[in-house]
Design a protein around this motif. Sequence first.
Motif, PDB file in Angstrom:
ATOM      1  N   ARG A  20       0.896  -1.243   0.137  1.00  0.00           N
ATOM      2  CA  ARG A  20       0.115   0.050   0.001  1.00  0.00           C
ATOM      3  C   ARG A  20       0.717   1.063   0.100  1.00  0.00           C
ATOM      4  O   ARG A  20       1.891   1.450   0.861  1.00  0.00           O
ATOM      5  CB  ARG A  20      -0.843   0.245   1.159  1.00  0.00           C
ATOM      6  N   LEU A  21       0.680   2.097  -0.777  1.00  0.00           N
ATOM      7  CA  LEU A  21       1.083   3.538  -1.063  1.00  0.00           C
ATOM      8  C   LEU A  21       0.717   4.152   0.252  1.00  0.00           C
ATOM      9  O   LEU A  21      -0.530   4.350   0.327  1.00  0.00           O
ATOM     10  CB  LEU A  21       1.033   4.183  -2.242  1.00  0.00           C
ATOM     11  N   VAL A  22       1.574   4.781   1.065  1.00  0.00           N
ATOM     12  CA  VAL A  22       1.148   5.338   2.276  1.00  0.00           C
ATOM     13  C   VAL A  22       1.566   7.026   2.416  1.00  0.00           C
ATOM     14  O   VAL A  22       1.080   7.775   3.031  1.00  0.00           O
ATOM     15  CB  VAL A  22       1.571   4.759   3.677  1.00  0.00           C
ATOM     16  N   LEU A  23       2.523   7.105   1.477  1.00  0.00           N
ATOM     17  CA  LEU A  23       2.934   8.738   1.365  1.00  0.00           C
ATOM     18  C   LEU A  23       3.720   8.833  -0.067  1.00  0.00           C
ATOM     19  O   LEU A  23       4.510   8.045  -0.382  1.00  0.00           O
ATOM     20  CB  LEU A  23       3.902   9.029   2.660  1.00  0.00           C
ATOM     21  N   ALA A  39       5.957  12.073   9.026  1.00  0.00           N
ATOM     22  CA  ALA A  39       5.220  10.983   9.735  1.00  0.00           C
ATOM     23  C   ALA A  39       4.560  10.096   8.855  1.00  0.00           C
ATOM     24  O   ALA A  39       3.797  10.316   8.066  1.00  0.00           O
ATOM     25  CB  ALA A  39       4.189  11.775  10.601  1.00  0.00           C
ATOM     26  N   VAL A  40       4.612   8.831   8.975  1.00  0.00           N
ATOM     27  CA  VAL A  40       3.821   7.619   8.660  1.00  0.00           C
ATOM     28  C   VAL A  40       3.374   6.465   9.604  1.00  0.00           C
ATOM     29  O   VAL A  40       4.149   5.791   9.917  1.00  0.00           O
ATOM     30  CB  VAL A  40       4.815   7.090   7.521  1.00  0.00           C
ATOM     31  N   LEU A  41       2.361   6.882  10.061  1.00  0.00           N
ATOM     32  CA  LEU A  41       1.860   6.166  11.215  1.00  0.00           C
ATOM     33  C   LEU A  41       1.834   4.437  10.834  1.00  0.00           C
ATOM     34  O   LEU A  41       1.260   4.157   9.645  1.00  0.00           O
ATOM     35  CB  LEU A  41       0.307   6.504  11.199  1.00  0.00           C
ATOM     36  N   GLY A  42       2.230   3.780  11.705  1.00  0.00           N
ATOM     37  CA  GLY A  42       2.178   2.227  11.738  1.00  0.00           C
ATOM     38  C   GLY A  42       3.123   1.854  10.536  1.00  0.00           C
ATOM     39  O   GLY A  42       3.263   0.691  10.295  1.00  0.00           O
ATOM     40  N   CYS A  43       4.114   2.726  10.351  1.00  0.00           N
ATOM     41  CA  CYS A  43       5.495   2.331   9.395  1.00  0.00           C
ATOM     42  C   CYS A  43       6.552   2.222  10.145  1.00  0.00           C
ATOM     43  O   CYS A  43       6.630   2.889  10.844  1.00  0.00           O
ATOM     44  CB  CYS A  43       5.370   2.845   8.022  1.00  0.00           C
TER      45      CYS A  43
END
Length: 101
Positions: A20-23, A39-43
């Motif tokens: 999944r692309l998150v940022l 910030a990348v929550l959960g990564c």
Amino acid sequence: MRIWGENGALQLDENSFTIRLVLSVLVTFGSTKSIQDFAVLGCNSSNSTAFVLPNSAVTDRQRQFETEMLDGVARVYNYTRTFEASSVATGTMRLIVVRFK
């Protein structure tokens, strides 16, 4: 994609693995050695990866930014962090962070 182990058992398939692309964000640096955190929550380094792509045409004299995944943070350097005498990379590049499961 499906991957089987040495014993012939299915190890990974399209139902057990996703990316999944998150940022996706543009990162710009000037001529001073510095870092930027996103910030990348959960990564973190065990479930995600970060990389940069040039945002425009590049020359043979330009340097690539360096990335690092930390807990909840994608960090971008405009120099080689393990080499004190590294030169500074300037300009704009696109930071992409993907999380896999």
